[in-house]
Design an enzyme around this catalytic site. Structure first.
Site, PDB file in Angstrom:
ATOM      1  CG  ASP A 243     -24.633 -21.261 -45.475  1.00  0.00           C
ATOM      2  OD1 ASP A 243     -23.770 -21.116 -44.598  1.00  0.00           O
ATOM      3  OD2 ASP A 243     -25.188 -20.318 -46.070  1.00  0.00           O
TER       4      ASP A 243
ATOM      5  CD  GLU B 178     -21.811 -20.470 -34.141  1.00  0.00           C
ATOM      6  OE1 GLU B 178     -21.834 -19.651 -33.210  1.00  0.00           O
ATOM      7  OE2 GLU B 178     -21.042 -20.359 -35.113  1.00  0.00           O
TER       8      GLU B 178
ATOM      9  CE1 TYR C 182     -24.445 -18.317 -34.204  1.00  0.00           C
ATOM     10  CE2 TYR C 182     -25.854 -19.697 -35.561  1.00  0.00           C
ATOM     11  CZ  TYR C 182     -24.714 -18.935 -35.411  1.00  0.00           C
ATOM     12  OH  TYR C 182     -23.848 -18.794 -36.457  1.00  0.00           O
TER      13      TYR C 182
ATOM     14  CG  HIS D 299     -16.858 -18.768 -32.023  1.00  0.00           C
ATOM     15  ND1 HIS D 299     -17.423 -20.024 -31.998  1.00  0.00           N
ATOM     16  CD2 HIS D 299     -17.780 -17.951 -32.607  1.00  0.00           C
ATOM     17  CE1 HIS D 299     -18.637 -19.962 -32.546  1.00  0.00           C
ATOM     18  NE2 HIS D 299     -18.878 -18.724 -32.905  1.00  0.00           N
TER      19      HIS D 299
ATOM     20  CD  GLU E 268     -16.455 -18.836 -35.603  1.00  0.00           C
ATOM     21  OE1 GLU E 268     -17.092 -17.863 -36.039  1.00  0.00           O
ATOM     22  OE2 GLU E 268     -16.887 -19.997 -35.655  1.00  0.00           O
TER      23      GLU E 268
ATOM     24  CG  HIS F 269     -21.001 -14.890 -30.969  1.00  0.00           C
ATOM     25  ND1 HIS F 269     -22.020 -15.695 -30.524  1.00  0.00           N
ATOM     26  CD2 HIS F 269     -20.516 -15.501 -32.073  1.00  0.00           C
ATOM     27  CE1 HIS F 269     -22.145 -16.738 -31.329  1.00  0.00           C
ATOM     28  NE2 HIS F 269     -21.240 -16.645 -32.289  1.00  0.00           N
ATOM     29  CD  GLU F 270     -18.037 -13.734 -34.233  1.00  0.00           C
ATOM     30  OE1 GLU F 270     -17.527 -14.859 -34.399  1.00  0.00           O
ATOM     31  OE2 GLU F 270     -19.228 -13.498 -34.481  1.00  0.00           O
TER      32      GLU F 270
HETATM   33 ZN    ZN Z   1     -20.691 -18.023 -33.694  1.00  0.00          ZN
END
Ligand code: ZN
Length: 653
Positions: free
Chosen positions: A415, A360, A423, A341, A313, A337-338
């Protein structure tokens, strides 16, 4: 990694904590040894209580032949502590050639002011495999409000956030390509800075590269600028470091609306503009639902297939995998989705990676609202069910401590936070609140939330505080604080979740049962099904199928040749599970041409379950690995080829 956790910093955080409503602070789970400190970034060395970067000025020479960025970066820092004598920055694999401090020198009789830079002593601390090295710069104590420092440095060819593609690895095949993927802590591998999402800075950049190549950034871009190898960028809004992004390649632009467009390699740009033609109406929908879009333009950069994630994003310019171009707009929820953001994540940001669910979970919720408005409720409901199935599958593999929204990542690679939990469980949490308070009240809450925290980075506890005041207390007796804490800190899916269903999947369940019973021919299956129905059909087939059934399905529906990367992936998983050899040439091609982790990691995992699959995986991986992004390699090395991790060319992470 806690070397810079000074007494001063402890005290500041403790104070910040008690100012919150009693109870929310105590909610943080206690680790075996010590309680977690909300708001403390365990993944940065930066002494943010003493200095805060407010502006970044970059001058970068991008050398595609040698895979190196030769950079000069000037950081403007707000000085919070006049006694402080060191600035600590995050770096990873950087060679620092010089550090200087800005000083103003008055030149004799002319009395003209001129900026001069004075060299400062610095040293690098011992590197940590996850966090990299602290760059410690000595500065004299001062009462100045602002300090400026300049750093001259070089990156390494294996820098964690940089992927350098040879001409052969691009669609055009005649020019090289570079792109960055900085989230979560990769920015420090190409810029020395305070690499923590709680620090926000504006930036300017000058990029020098080969003539004929175009540079684009997460900033104001000028598509009409000649491809002369010199580009200037301005990012006027303060953003966290993980959103600084750069790409260089043989990139062209095509408009899709008054404030939207697509950048891509020449051979892709037409198809991409067609696929993403609805972007303008998505932006308008987002504004209607969540408040003004505050970033000027919204453009999309389509990357080569090795891009490790579905989308990133980066503000004003989302980076997108080409695997969502299916020809029928069926996978464009990634764009929703992006774009979402732009509100959740880029405008209101997680303060630490523990709080990534605020980015998320909100974004998947917003994405579903945009998808419903632009493509209809049915499509949204199907995607929600597929998301729930992915969450359940993922929960089955995660330890309880990693099934919580506010995850404890101390001493771990951040990560790891990016499972389905932030999400899909995050989305379910917001859906739960929406169902309890009603859409009208919840939409008003979302508007207020984005306004209140615009351009701020916040913790789970700050969200809770705002939630308490603006929803729980305003409409009492509907949701308790304990329910909220269960959502955030207990494993699994809470019993009060509102689980999605989709009537569009009922005929799919019936058809699947009939086909498995032998009463429906494969060629009669799903004549009018959309992508999501096919995914639901394939993902819910029994693990073991007869060779005859596989051949019938493949012959009738052409699954091995599918041009839809998601359907293809679902089918290939089934093919591996059942050792269906006719799909293996396509499987090899797929693994060699795509680097998106979500698509290929499960295929390798499935292959590694049998000796013959392992042999196949190792053979293909040896060929494909040089073309994968460092993040993809980091995910696959331990699974497929642990020895490769020791080799000299291992990317830094
Ligand atoms: Zn995302």
């Amino acid at each position: 990694m806690l070397r810079f956790r000074t007494g001063l910093r402890h005290a500041t955080l403790a104070l910040a904590c008690v100012t919150l409503r009693a109870g929310w602070c105590a909610a943080a789970p206690a680790a075996a040894d010590s309680p977690i400190e909300p708001g403390f970034d365990y993944h940065s060395y930066a002494n943010v209580d003493q200095f805060r970067v407010t502006h970044i000025e970059m001058d970068l020479q991008v050398d595609l032949d040698n895979k190196v960025i030769d950079g000069v970066v000037a950081l403007e820092l707000k000085r919070l502590d006049p006694r402080a004598t060191q600035v600590v920055l995050d770096t990873k694999g950087l060679t620092i050639n010089d550090v200087s401090q800005k000083a103003t020198d008055v030149l004799g009789a002319t009395a003209k002011s001129q900026t001069v830079w004075v060299s400062r002593p610095f040293h690098m601390d011992k590197p940590d495999p996850i966090l990299g090295s602290a760059l410690v710069i000595d500065l004299p104590p001062s009462h100045k409000a602002v300090e400026s420092i300049k750093i001259e440095y070089l990156t390494v060819p294996t820098a964690a956030a940089l992927q350098w593609l040879t001409p052969k690895q691009t669609a055009g095949r005649h020019k090289g390509f570079l792109y960055t993927q900085s989230e979560p802590i990769g920015a420090r591998s190409w810029i020395p800075l305070q690499d923590t999402p709680q620090v926000r800075a504006t930036y300017t950049a000058t990029i020098h590269t080969d003539r004929g190549l175009r540079a684009v950034m997460s900033a104001e871009n000028d598509p009409k600028h000649k491809a002369n190898g010199e580009y200037s960028f301005v990012m006027p809004q303060p953003i966290p470091s993980y959103l600084i992004a750069l790409a260089v390649g043989d990139i062209e632009f095509k408009e899709t609306g008054p404030r939207t467009g697509v950048y891509a390699e020449k051979s892709m740009v037409g198809a991409a503009a067609k696929e993403f033609a609805d972007t303008e109406s998505m932006v308008a929908t987002g504004e209607k639902l969540f408040g003004p879009y505050r970033w000027g333009r919204y453009d999309i950069l389509v990357l080569p297939p090795s891009f490790p994630v579905g989308g990133m994003e980066n503000p004003r310019l989302s980076f997108i995998t080409p695997t969502v171009i299916a020809g029928d707009k069926s996978l464009v929820s990634v764009i929703a989705h992006e774009l979402a953001h732009s509100w959740s994540g880029n405008l209101v940001t997680n303060a630490t990676w523990r709080d990534v669910w605020l980015n998320e979970g909100f974004t998947v919720f917003l994405e579903s609202r945009i998808t419903a408005a632009v493509y209809g409720e049915q499509r949204e409901s199907m995607e929600a069910v597929l998301g729930l199935q992915a969450l359940r599958e993922n929960l089955g593999k995660l330890e309880p401590k990693d099934q919580v929204l506010a995850i404890d990542l101390r001493d771990r690679d951040p990560d790891l936070a990016f499972s389905e939990v932030p999400y899909q469980k995050g989305r379910l949490f917001l859906r739960f609140l929406e169902s309890k308070f009603g859409r009208e009240r919840f939409d008003a809450f979302l508007h207020a939330y984005f306004d209140h925290f615009a351009f701020k980075s916040i913790t789970t506890e700050q969200f809770n505080e705002f939630l308490q005041t603006n929803l729980l207390d305003r409409f009492p007796g509907i949701v308790t604080r304990d329910q909220v804490l269960t959502w955030e800190h207990a494993p699994g899916i809470p019993a009060d979740a509102v689980l999605p269903t989709s009537s569009a999947f009922e005929p799919v369940d019936q058809a699947r049962a009939a086909w498995l019973a032998g009463t429906l021919a494969a060629k009669k299956l799903g004549l009018d099904w959309v992508t999501q129905q096919w995914l639901y059909f394939l993902n819910n087939l029994p693990a073991a199928l007869q060779p005859k059934q596989l051949a019938e399905l493949d012959d009738a529906r052409g699954l091995t040749r599918s041009q839809n990367a998601e359907i293809e992936q679902s089918w290939l998983k089934i093919a591996i599970r059942n050792n269906y050899q006719p799909s293996y040439p396509r499987l090899e091609e797929y693994l060699k041409s795509i680097g998106r982790r979500k698509l290929i990691v499960p295929l390798y995992a499935e292959l590694m379950k049998t000796p013959s699959g392992t042999a196949f995986a190792k053979r293909v991986y040896a060929k494909a690995r040089p073309g994968y992004h460092p993040d993809t390699v980091a995910a696959l090395d331990p699974m497929v080829d642990p020895d490769a991790a020791d080799a000299a060319d291992t990317p830094l992470r």
